[in-house]
Motif scaffolding. Sequence first.
Motif, PDB file in Angstrom:
ATOM      1  N   THR A 203       0.865  -1.178   0.000  1.00  0.00           N
ATOM      2  CA  THR A 203       0.000   0.000   0.000  1.00  0.00           C
ATOM      3  C   THR A 203       0.902   1.228   0.000  1.00  0.00           C
ATOM      4  O   THR A 203       1.709   1.411   0.918  1.00  0.00           O
ATOM      5  N   VAL A 204       0.805   2.061  -1.024  1.00  0.00           N
ATOM      6  CA  VAL A 204       1.668   3.229  -1.148  1.00  0.00           C
ATOM      7  C   VAL A 204       0.827   4.471  -1.416  1.00  0.00           C
ATOM      8  O   VAL A 204      -0.330   4.384  -1.844  1.00  0.00           O
ATOM      9  N   TYR A 205       1.422   5.619  -1.162  1.00  0.00           N
ATOM     10  CA  TYR A 205       0.779   6.888  -1.487  1.00  0.00           C
ATOM     11  C   TYR A 205       1.819   7.855  -2.013  1.00  0.00           C
ATOM     12  O   TYR A 205       3.025   7.621  -1.899  1.00  0.00           O
ATOM     13  N   ARG A 206       1.346   8.944  -2.630  1.00  0.00           N
ATOM     14  CA  ARG A 206       2.227   9.978  -3.149  1.00  0.00           C
ATOM     15  C   ARG A 206       1.731  11.336  -2.654  1.00  0.00           C
ATOM     16  O   ARG A 206       0.530  11.601  -2.674  1.00  0.00           O
ATOM     17  N   ASP A 207       2.652  12.182  -2.208  1.00  0.00           N
ATOM     18  CA  ASP A 207       2.280  13.481  -1.663  1.00  0.00           C
ATOM     19  C   ASP A 207       1.606  14.363  -2.720  1.00  0.00           C
ATOM     20  O   ASP A 207       2.090  14.481  -3.851  1.00  0.00           O
ATOM     21  N   LYS A 208       0.501  14.970  -2.341  1.00  0.00           N
ATOM     22  CA  LYS A 208      -0.215  15.948  -3.177  1.00  0.00           C
ATOM     23  C   LYS A 208      -0.499  15.420  -4.579  1.00  0.00           C
ATOM     24  O   LYS A 208      -0.440  16.164  -5.548  1.00  0.00           O
ATOM     25  N   SER A 209      -0.839  14.144  -4.668  1.00  0.00           N
ATOM     26  CA  SER A 209      -1.109  13.545  -5.974  1.00  0.00           C
ATOM     27  C   SER A 209      -2.331  14.155  -6.643  1.00  0.00           C
ATOM     28  O   SER A 209      -2.476  14.078  -7.870  1.00  0.00           O
ATOM     29  N   HIS A 210      -3.202  14.789  -5.848  1.00  0.00           N
ATOM     30  CA  HIS A 210      -4.397  15.416  -6.411  1.00  0.00           C
ATOM     31  C   HIS A 210      -4.070  16.599  -7.315  1.00  0.00           C
ATOM     32  O   HIS A 210      -4.923  17.049  -8.093  1.00  0.00           O
ATOM     33  N   LEU A 211      -2.837  17.092  -7.272  1.00  0.00           N
ATOM     34  CA  LEU A 211      -2.442  18.223  -8.110  1.00  0.00           C
ATOM     35  C   LEU A 211      -2.141  17.807  -9.549  1.00  0.00           C
ATOM     36  O   LEU A 211      -1.962  18.659 -10.413  1.00  0.00           O
ATOM     37  N   GLY A 212      -2.066  16.522  -9.802  1.00  0.00           N
ATOM     38  CA  GLY A 212      -1.795  16.059 -11.157  1.00  0.00           C
ATOM     39  C   GLY A 212      -0.331  16.099 -11.543  1.00  0.00           C
ATOM     40  O   GLY A 212       0.009  15.978 -12.718  1.00  0.00           O
ATOM     41  N   THR A 213       0.561  16.240 -10.558  1.00  0.00           N
ATOM     42  CA  THR A 213       1.988  16.315 -10.863  1.00  0.00           C
ATOM     43  C   THR A 213       2.594  14.940 -11.151  1.00  0.00           C
ATOM     44  O   THR A 213       3.693  14.851 -11.701  1.00  0.00           O
ATOM     45  N   GLU A 214       1.914  13.882 -10.765  1.00  0.00           N
ATOM     46  CA  GLU A 214       2.394  12.510 -10.967  1.00  0.00           C
ATOM     47  C   GLU A 214       3.802  12.312 -10.378  1.00  0.00           C
ATOM     48  O   GLU A 214       4.756  11.979 -11.091  1.00  0.00           O
ATOM     49  N   PRO A 215       3.962  12.506  -9.082  1.00  0.00           N
ATOM     50  CA  PRO A 215       5.280  12.345  -8.449  1.00  0.00           C
ATOM     51  C   PRO A 215       5.790  10.915  -8.536  1.00  0.00           C
ATOM     52  O   PRO A 215       5.013   9.958  -8.482  1.00  0.00           O
ATOM     53  N   GLN A 216       7.096  10.770  -8.666  1.00  0.00           N
ATOM     54  CA  GLN A 216       7.720   9.456  -8.759  1.00  0.00           C
ATOM     55  C   GLN A 216       8.366   9.029  -7.436  1.00  0.00           C
ATOM     56  O   GLN A 216       9.146   8.082  -7.407  1.00  0.00           O
ATOM     57  N   LEU A 217       8.052   9.743  -6.372  1.00  0.00           N
ATOM     58  CA  LEU A 217       8.452   9.356  -5.026  1.00  0.00           C
ATOM     59  C   LEU A 217       7.233   8.764  -4.332  1.00  0.00           C
ATOM     60  O   LEU A 217       6.266   9.471  -4.034  1.00  0.00           O
ATOM     61  N   TYR A 218       7.273   7.470  -4.118  1.00  0.00           N
ATOM     62  CA  TYR A 218       6.193   6.756  -3.449  1.00  0.00           C
ATOM     63  C   TYR A 218       6.554   6.533  -1.988  1.00  0.00           C
ATOM     64  O   TYR A 218       7.729   6.435  -1.643  1.00  0.00           O
ATOM     65  N   LYS A 219       5.533   6.421  -1.146  1.00  0.00           N
ATOM     66  CA  LYS A 219       5.769   6.198   0.273  1.00  0.00           C
ATOM     67  C   LYS A 219       4.866   5.088   0.799  1.00  0.00           C
ATOM     68  O   LYS A 219       3.674   5.042   0.469  1.00  0.00           O
ATOM     69  N   VAL A 220       5.458   4.188   1.579  1.00  0.00           N
ATOM     70  CA  VAL A 220       4.680   3.187   2.306  1.00  0.00           C
ATOM     71  C   VAL A 220       4.291   3.838   3.625  1.00  0.00           C
ATOM     72  O   VAL A 220       5.171   4.167   4.424  1.00  0.00           O
ATOM     73  N   PRO A 221       3.010   4.074   3.864  1.00  0.00           N
ATOM     74  CA  PRO A 221       2.608   4.834   5.051  1.00  0.00           C
ATOM     75  C   PRO A 221       2.894   4.105   6.355  1.00  0.00           C
ATOM     76  O   PRO A 221       2.729   2.887   6.453  1.00  0.00           O
ATOM     77  N   HIS A 222       3.342   4.877   7.335  1.00  0.00           N
ATOM     78  CA  HIS A 222       3.580   4.319   8.667  1.00  0.00           C
ATOM     79  C   HIS A 222       2.242   3.911   9.273  1.00  0.00           C
ATOM     80  O   HIS A 222       1.218   4.577   9.075  1.00  0.00           O
ATOM     81  N   SER A 223       2.247   2.853  10.014  1.00  0.00           N
ATOM     82  CA  SER A 223       1.012   2.316  10.590  1.00  0.00           C
ATOM     83  C   SER A 223       0.335   3.278  11.563  1.00  0.00           C
ATOM     84  O   SER A 223      -0.861   3.159  11.821  1.00  0.00           O
ATOM     85  N   ILE A 224       1.109   4.254  12.088  1.00  0.00           N
ATOM     86  CA  ILE A 224       0.523   5.139  13.103  1.00  0.00           C
ATOM     87  C   ILE A 224      -0.031   6.426  12.504  1.00  0.00           C
ATOM     88  O   ILE A 224      -0.658   7.205  13.205  1.00  0.00           O
ATOM     89  N   ARG A 225       0.212   6.661  11.188  1.00  0.00           N
ATOM     90  CA  ARG A 225      -0.198   7.958  10.652  1.00  0.00           C
ATOM     91  C   ARG A 225      -1.283   7.817   9.611  1.00  0.00           C
ATOM     92  O   ARG A 225      -1.467   6.777   8.984  1.00  0.00           O
ATOM     93  N   GLU A 226      -2.008   8.915   9.399  1.00  0.00           N
ATOM     94  CA  GLU A 226      -3.068   8.974   8.415  1.00  0.00           C
ATOM     95  C   GLU A 226      -2.490   9.432   7.084  1.00  0.00           C
ATOM     96  O   GLU A 226      -1.720  10.384   7.022  1.00  0.00           O
ATOM     97  N   VAL A 227      -2.864   8.758   6.010  1.00  0.00           N
ATOM     98  CA  VAL A 227      -2.403   9.129   4.679  1.00  0.00           C
ATOM     99  C   VAL A 227      -3.246  10.282   4.157  1.00  0.00           C
ATOM    100  O   VAL A 227      -4.466  10.218   4.154  1.00  0.00           O
ATOM    101  N   LYS A 228      -2.547  11.347   3.705  1.00  0.00           N
ATOM    102  CA  LYS A 228      -3.258  12.525   3.183  1.00  0.00           C
ATOM    103  C   LYS A 228      -2.774  12.850   1.776  1.00  0.00           C
ATOM    104  O   LYS A 228      -2.637  14.004   1.412  1.00  0.00           O
ATOM    105  N   GLY A 229      -2.475  11.820   0.978  1.00  0.00           N
ATOM    106  CA  GLY A 229      -1.945  12.032  -0.376  1.00  0.00           C
ATOM    107  C   GLY A 229      -2.657  13.084  -1.155  1.00  0.00           C
ATOM    108  O   GLY A 229      -2.089  13.916  -1.784  1.00  0.00           O
TER     109      GLY A 229
END
Length: 229
Positions: A203-229
């Motif tokens: 399960t991965v997310y990308r920062d501010k992906s809603h902007l349409g920038t298509e970032p190539q830095l993916y992140k596996v979210p830490h179990s303690i935090r909420e994903v706000k991609g």
Amino acid sequence: MSCSRRQFLSGTGAIIVTTGLAGTQIVSSTASAADSEDTVKRYGMVHDENLCIGCTACTEACREVNNVPEGVSRLNIVRSEPVGAYPNVKYGFTRISCQHCENAPCVYVCPTAAAYKDPATGIVDVEADKCVGCGYCLAACPYQVRFFNPETKAADKCDFCKSTQLAQGKEPACVESCPTKALTFGDLNDPNSNISKLVSEKTVYRDKSHLGTEPQLYKVPHSIREVKG
């Protein structure tokens, strides 16, 4: 010679889509690297926040290998707010650096083509000799990861160690130095690469992906935090 902002953006091939209070979304009018020939690489990185311990070995390795001056940094590791109550307090860590966007706003706004996307690797890079210090790219980057190098007087940022480690057939310095193997680097266009397998399996997310920038830095979210991609 002068040109208006509208003429400049038209010449770059960028389309600006107004989205009200949410700001503007910048979308490329050209085909993405994923539609190009199979031989073209598209380098990316995965940061596993569950494995990162916040030691900053990656930051120091980046500084040493790429001769990054004191006072500025191409890479930062940010600690989350504490979660839980003493003595069972937990923290998460996340990577802040260039996202190497498919649709990179910094490239579109650069008036001298100093900021560019390498067609062979997908790496967003800067030609210091062409940079005039206008600061447009710093303002356009929604991730705020660019800075002016006090020695070169040009815009600077993470380039995946393109001219240092990669040029020697090695992985980026941050990847090699990570003691917990929290970073994975590779070709996203290669379905058999470790990074492609990781992105498809985790399960991965990308920062501010809603902007349409298509970032190539993916992140596996830490179990303690909420994903706000």
